[in-house]
Design a protein around this motif. Sequence first.
Motif, PDB file in Angstrom:
ATOM      1  N   PRO A  97       0.819  -1.228   0.000  1.00 23.40           N
ATOM      2  CA  PRO A  97       0.000   0.000   0.000  1.00 23.40           C
ATOM      3  C   PRO A  97       0.849   1.273   0.000  1.00 23.40           C
ATOM      4  O   PRO A  97       0.477   2.262  -0.639  1.00 23.40           O
ATOM      5  N   GLU A  98       1.988   1.228   0.673  1.00 24.09           N
ATOM      6  CA  GLU A  98       2.869   2.411   0.701  1.00 24.09           C
ATOM      7  C   GLU A  98       3.456   2.692  -0.677  1.00 24.09           C
ATOM      8  O   GLU A  98       3.527   3.841  -1.111  1.00 24.09           O
ATOM      9  N   GLU A  99       3.869   1.625  -1.389  1.00 24.07           N
ATOM     10  CA  GLU A  99       4.419   1.790  -2.737  1.00 24.07           C
ATOM     11  C   GLU A  99       3.352   2.321  -3.699  1.00 24.07           C
ATOM     12  O   GLU A  99       3.632   3.192  -4.527  1.00 24.07           O
ATOM     13  N   ILE A 100       2.146   1.803  -3.574  1.00 24.59           N
ATOM     14  CA  ILE A 100       1.042   2.251  -4.437  1.00 24.59           C
ATOM     15  C   ILE A 100       0.734   3.722  -4.178  1.00 24.59           C
ATOM     16  O   ILE A 100       0.510   4.507  -5.108  1.00 24.59           O
ATOM     17  N   LYS A 101       0.753   4.107  -2.898  1.00 20.42           N
ATOM     18  CA  LYS A 101       0.482   5.507  -2.539  1.00 20.42           C
ATOM     19  C   LYS A 101       1.545   6.437  -3.116  1.00 20.42           C
ATOM     20  O   LYS A 101       1.240   7.504  -3.651  1.00 20.42           O
ATOM     21  N   LYS A 102       2.808   6.022  -3.040  1.00 14.86           N
ATOM     22  CA  LYS A 102       3.904   6.834  -3.588  1.00 14.86           C
ATOM     23  C   LYS A 102       3.760   6.992  -5.098  1.00 14.86           C
ATOM     24  O   LYS A 102       3.935   8.068  -5.645  1.00 14.86           O
ATOM     25  N   PHE A 103       3.408   5.879  -5.763  1.00 13.33           N
ATOM     26  CA  PHE A 103       3.263   5.920  -7.215  1.00 13.33           C
ATOM     27  C   PHE A 103       2.094   6.790  -7.643  1.00 13.33           C
ATOM     28  O   PHE A 103       2.175   7.514  -8.639  1.00 13.33           O
ATOM     29  N   SER A 104       0.997   6.724  -6.888  1.00 13.46           N
ATOM     30  CA  SER A 104      -0.226   7.423  -7.286  1.00 13.46           C
ATOM     31  C   SER A 104      -0.092   8.944  -7.294  1.00 13.46           C
ATOM     32  O   SER A 104      -0.890   9.628  -7.921  1.00 13.46           O
ATOM     33  N   VAL A 105       0.916   9.473  -6.601  1.00 19.41           N
ATOM     34  CA  VAL A 105       1.099  10.935  -6.584  1.00 19.41           C
ATOM     35  C   VAL A 105       2.138  11.404  -7.605  1.00 19.41           C
ATOM     36  O   VAL A 105       2.411  12.594  -7.701  1.00 19.41           O
ATOM     37  N   PHE A 106       2.721  10.470  -8.371  1.00 16.71           N
ATOM     38  CA  PHE A 106       3.656  10.869  -9.421  1.00 16.71           C
ATOM     39  C   PHE A 106       2.922  11.709 -10.461  1.00 16.71           C
ATOM     40  O   PHE A 106       1.809  11.384 -10.855  1.00 16.71           O
ATOM     41  N   GLN A 107       3.574  12.762 -10.918  1.00 17.11           N
ATOM     42  CA  GLN A 107       2.989  13.553 -12.002  1.00 17.11           C
ATOM     43  C   GLN A 107       3.272  12.900 -13.350  1.00 17.11           C
ATOM     44  O   GLN A 107       2.470  12.972 -14.266  1.00 17.11           O
ATOM     45  N   THR A 108       4.439  12.284 -13.468  1.00 16.74           N
ATOM     46  CA  THR A 108       4.831  11.569 -14.682  1.00 16.74           C
ATOM     47  C   THR A 108       5.618  10.334 -14.264  1.00 16.74           C
ATOM     48  O   THR A 108       6.377  10.389 -13.311  1.00 16.74           O
ATOM     49  N   PHE A 109       5.413   9.229 -14.972  1.00 14.40           N
ATOM     50  CA  PHE A 109       6.171   8.021 -14.651  1.00 14.40           C
ATOM     51  C   PHE A 109       6.724   7.412 -15.931  1.00 14.40           C
ATOM     52  O   PHE A 109       6.250   7.700 -17.024  1.00 14.40           O
ATOM     53  N   GLY A 110       7.734   6.578 -15.776  1.00  5.72           N
ATOM     54  CA  GLY A 110       8.340   5.944 -16.940  1.00  5.72           C
ATOM     55  C   GLY A 110       9.528   5.092 -16.542  1.00  5.72           C
ATOM     56  O   GLY A 110      10.666   5.421 -16.863  1.00  5.72           O
ATOM     57  N   VAL A 111       9.254   4.015 -15.820  1.00  4.23           N
ATOM     58  CA  VAL A 111      10.304   3.125 -15.324  1.00  4.23           C
ATOM     59  C   VAL A 111       9.965   1.702 -15.737  1.00  4.23           C
ATOM     60  O   VAL A 111       8.818   1.276 -15.593  1.00  4.23           O
ATOM     61  N   PRO A 112      10.932   0.933 -16.258  1.00  5.82           N
ATOM     62  CA  PRO A 112      10.661  -0.480 -16.561  1.00  5.82           C
ATOM     63  C   PRO A 112      10.212  -1.222 -15.303  1.00  5.82           C
ATOM     64  O   PRO A 112      10.672  -0.902 -14.202  1.00  5.82           O
TER      65      PRO A 112
END
Length: 201
Positions: A97-112
């Motif tokens: 849940p912590e990882e999902i929360k961190k990801f959900s606030v990204f403005q842009t993403f792009g990591v394999p």
Amino acid sequence: MGKVQVKKKSMFIDMTAMSDVTVLLLTFFMLTGNFIKKEPVQVVTPGSVSEIKIPETNILQILVEPSGKIFMSLDKQQDMAATLEAVGKEYGLTFTPEEIKKFSVFQTFGVPMKNMKQFLALPGEEQDKILKNYGIPCDSVDNQFKSWIRNARITNRDLRIAIKADQSTPYSVIKNVMSSLQDLKENRYNLITSLKKMSDE
């Protein structure tokens, strides 16, 4: 004769009204302004005379930089979270849940996906520094780009796709992105351009 000195009176100007107006203007601009998304790479979009605006909500933006690295953004946190979980399942990854929360606030993403957990464990400043070095794979061997698009669409059927690419990006790179979208039967999308003035003739 001696000069008559006029006694100076201290002037008082009430600035309350000015302060009120300033606060009202500041509030107005904060509420009506659009914030620019923080992007890992700067792109100079090609010019166009089209004035069609893309919607402000339900947007899946694809950012393509000149060397071919692909980044994406979704405008809703719940879409970000659900899409990450869905793509993770495809690649055998489970996120906390912590990882999902961190990801959900990204403005842009792009990591394999193989680097995603390691990337999410980094502090925010480190993430901002190294994100530009990654990019979502979009080749014949490992096309994670398709997986992100497909799962984002499943998460939110109302998403509109918009492609933002640098004007110096080779056509082969853009064609690769468009071919991946066509494979998913995603044939409707917007190209983000900068407004070019029409010459008077």
